[in-house]
Scaffold this motif. Sequence first.
Motif, mmCIF file in Angstrom:
data_model
loop_
_atom_site.group_PDB
_atom_site.id
_atom_site.type_symbol
_atom_site.label_atom_id
_atom_site.label_comp_id
_atom_site.label_asym_id
_atom_site.label_seq_id
_atom_site.Cartn_x
_atom_site.Cartn_y
_atom_site.Cartn_z
ATOM 1 N N GLN A 210 -2.153 -7.894 -3.735
ATOM 2 C CA GLN A 210 -2.634 -8.544 -2.517
ATOM 3 C C GLN A 210 -2.821 -10.040 -2.722
ATOM 4 O OE1 GLN A 210 -6.145 -6.141 -1.831
ATOM 5 N NE2 GLN A 210 -5.122 -4.944 -0.249
ATOM 6 N N THR B 30 -3.424 -3.039 -7.262
ATOM 7 C CA THR B 30 -3.435 -3.247 -5.807
ATOM 8 C C THR B 30 -4.078 -4.578 -5.454
ATOM 9 O OG1 THR B 30 -3.484 -0.870 -5.364
ATOM 10 C CG2 THR B 30 -4.250 -2.318 -3.604
ATOM 11 N N LEU C 63 0.827 -1.198 0.000
ATOM 12 C CA LEU C 63 0.000 0.000 0.000
ATOM 13 C C LEU C 63 0.865 1.253 0.000
ATOM 14 C CD1 LEU C 63 -2.827 -1.031 2.489
ATOM 15 C CD2 LEU C 63 -3.002 -0.761 0.007
ATOM 16 N N ASN D 258 6.153 -6.823 -6.393
ATOM 17 C CA ASN D 258 5.753 -5.441 -6.671
ATOM 18 C C ASN D 258 6.269 -4.986 -8.039
ATOM 19 O OD1 ASN D 258 4.356 -5.022 -4.279
ATOM 20 N ND2 ASN D 258 6.133 -4.201 -3.199
ATOM 21 N N SER E 22 2.176 1.558 -3.771
ATOM 22 C CA SER E 22 1.288 1.316 -4.895
ATOM 23 C C SER E 22 0.683 2.575 -5.472
ATOM 24 C CB SER E 22 0.160 0.355 -4.463
ATOM 25 O OG SER E 22 -0.614 0.941 -3.433
#
Length: 254
Positions: free
Chosen positions: A127, A123, A14, A59, A17
């Motif tokens: 996750q 996002t 978070l 990521n 992102s």
Amino acid sequence: MNWALFCFFTIALLACSSDSDKPKVDTEGPIYTLIFLDKTRSVNINKAFVAQKYQQAINDIIEQNIRQKGDRLEVYFIHENTSKARSLNVTVRSEMEDVSAASPTDRETAETEFAMSLSREKTQIRQRVLQQLVTQNAGSSNQETDIWASLPVIAKANETGATVKVYYLSDMIESVKGATRRDFQVKPPKDNAQADEWAKTDAAQLKKYEIGSPEITMVLPFEPNASVKENNPAVTQYWQTLFSELGAGNVAEE
């Protein structure tokens, strides 16, 4: 599942992102991303260095490869039944509308809406992939590491005509019993020359899998000061040669 690690990953993603730059639609077509996560006993995702390196790798993969409608990402677990171990399959739905005849204001509005939609998808995908990363495998399938079994998966992705990018988050220690298989835990290649010899021999029987020319990246779980015994460069050389013999466009190690 290690929930402490998952919470750490979620907070970290978070924080990173935020997509400040508007994404640009790639006109060259979709990217088909394959991530193979090692779920065998030789890779410890609870180790801080490994967890951080693999979280960052995920990521980066999503940031680079999730860009437009039709981009696809699949996650497979590496263990004794790798080819049947798909744990995640997502396809990007966000679409940039045609603004070729739009006014500058309408064009900017469309770009902003697309950027926001794609950011939300990224996002969500992060996750879900991070959930797979921290999933534990305590079953008997963690006793063998069948990386060869990833080849038919890559070959199937190649059939779609998309640009295929493959990522192994693994120590790459192939370990399968059998007269025609490799068990690097029992007998690793002794040097680069032997690694090349074995890879070329194995490629002869594995060329039945038409993998095309994917980009392949091996993200190894070893710290920079790891010993040669732990991070055997001849093992990496084996995979470099094998993938190249099978037609890979680029093979990288991280």
